[in-house]
Write a protein that holds these residues in place. Sequence first.
Motif, PDB file in Angstrom:
ATOM      1  N   ALA A  61     -15.947 -52.394   3.643  1.00  0.00           N
ATOM      2  CA  ALA A  61     -16.375 -53.180   2.476  1.00  0.00           C
ATOM      3  C   ALA A  61     -17.877 -53.064   2.293  1.00  0.00           C
ATOM      4  O   ALA A  61     -18.628 -53.001   3.255  1.00  0.00           O
ATOM      5  N   GLU A  62     -18.304 -53.033   1.046  1.00  0.00           N
ATOM      6  CA  GLU A  62     -19.744 -52.998   0.783  1.00  0.00           C
ATOM      7  C   GLU A  62     -20.342 -54.388   0.646  1.00  0.00           C
ATOM      8  O   GLU A  62     -21.560 -54.553   0.656  1.00  0.00           O
ATOM      9  N   ALA A  63     -19.466 -55.408   0.540  1.00  0.00           N
ATOM     10  CA  ALA A  63     -19.981 -56.770   0.401  1.00  0.00           C
ATOM     11  C   ALA A  63     -18.952 -57.782   0.891  1.00  0.00           C
ATOM     12  O   ALA A  63     -17.748 -57.507   0.946  1.00  0.00           O
TER      13      ALA A  63
ATOM     14  N   LEU B  80     -23.050 -61.237   0.530  1.00  0.00           N
ATOM     15  CA  LEU B  80     -23.817 -60.429   1.467  1.00  0.00           C
ATOM     16  C   LEU B  80     -23.460 -58.985   1.201  1.00  0.00           C
ATOM     17  O   LEU B  80     -22.326 -58.560   1.425  1.00  0.00           O
ATOM     18  N   ARG B  81     -24.419 -58.240   0.670  1.00  0.00           N
ATOM     19  CA  ARG B  81     -24.191 -56.847   0.262  1.00  0.00           C
ATOM     20  C   ARG B  81     -24.851 -55.914   1.271  1.00  0.00           C
ATOM     21  O   ARG B  81     -26.053 -56.001   1.504  1.00  0.00           O
TER      22      ARG B  81
ATOM     23  N   PHE C 215     -28.032 -56.596   5.409  1.00  0.00           N
ATOM     24  CA  PHE C 215     -27.254 -57.184   4.321  1.00  0.00           C
ATOM     25  C   PHE C 215     -28.189 -57.971   3.418  1.00  0.00           C
ATOM     26  O   PHE C 215     -28.905 -58.858   3.878  1.00  0.00           O
ATOM     27  N   LYS C 216     -28.189 -57.644   2.144  1.00  0.00           N
ATOM     28  CA  LYS C 216     -28.941 -58.398   1.151  1.00  0.00           C
ATOM     29  C   LYS C 216     -28.171 -59.691   0.898  1.00  0.00           C
ATOM     30  O   LYS C 216     -26.977 -59.672   0.637  1.00  0.00           O
ATOM     31  N   VAL C 217     -28.856 -60.821   0.994  1.00  0.00           N
ATOM     32  CA  VAL C 217     -28.217 -62.130   0.798  1.00  0.00           C
ATOM     33  C   VAL C 217     -28.505 -62.582  -0.626  1.00  0.00           C
ATOM     34  O   VAL C 217     -29.658 -62.777  -1.009  1.00  0.00           O
TER      35      VAL C 217
ATOM     36  N   ILE D  86     -15.423 -57.031  -0.734  1.00  0.00           N
ATOM     37  CA  ILE D  86     -15.563 -56.212  -1.932  1.00  0.00           C
ATOM     38  C   ILE D  86     -15.696 -54.768  -1.470  1.00  0.00           C
ATOM     39  O   ILE D  86     -16.602 -54.422  -0.719  1.00  0.00           O
ATOM     40  N   LYS D  87     -14.729 -53.965  -1.904  1.00  0.00           N
ATOM     41  CA  LYS D  87     -14.674 -52.554  -1.504  1.00  0.00           C
ATOM     42  C   LYS D  87     -14.390 -51.718  -2.738  1.00  0.00           C
ATOM     43  O   LYS D  87     -13.435 -51.995  -3.462  1.00  0.00           O
ATOM     44  N   ALA D  88     -15.243 -50.733  -2.973  1.00  0.00           N
ATOM     45  CA  ALA D  88     -15.109 -49.865  -4.152  1.00  0.00           C
ATOM     46  C   ALA D  88     -15.028 -50.701  -5.428  1.00  0.00           C
ATOM     47  O   ALA D  88     -14.264 -50.398  -6.334  1.00  0.00           O
TER      48      ALA D  88
END
Length: 94
Positions: free
Chosen positions: A16-18, A87-88, A75-77, A30-32
């Motif tokens: 997952a990217e987020a 969290l990305r 991870f960008k919050v 969150i994936k793709a």
Amino acid sequence: MARIDALLTLAVSQGAEALSLVDGEAPTLIKAGEARRLSMPPLSSALFELFVEELDAAEAEGVYVHRGREGDLSFKVLRTGPSALELRCEDLPA
């Protein structure tokens, strides 16, 4: 290890990217670009606030560094609402 790290380890292992956290809802990966809610109980207000406190204490300039088996990942919050966080991952492993 912060409690949030268990969810981030799961997110990374799933590619997952987020990770989206909303008070009163189950966490979402969150994936793709597609959201997939995890099969777990909704986050209680107390647990959500604990995650917020952990992130506030550890993040620098809006970035939380997760130290896991796959190495250090940033991870960008993002605050996406009054009781919502995303969290990305900024450096997903290949």
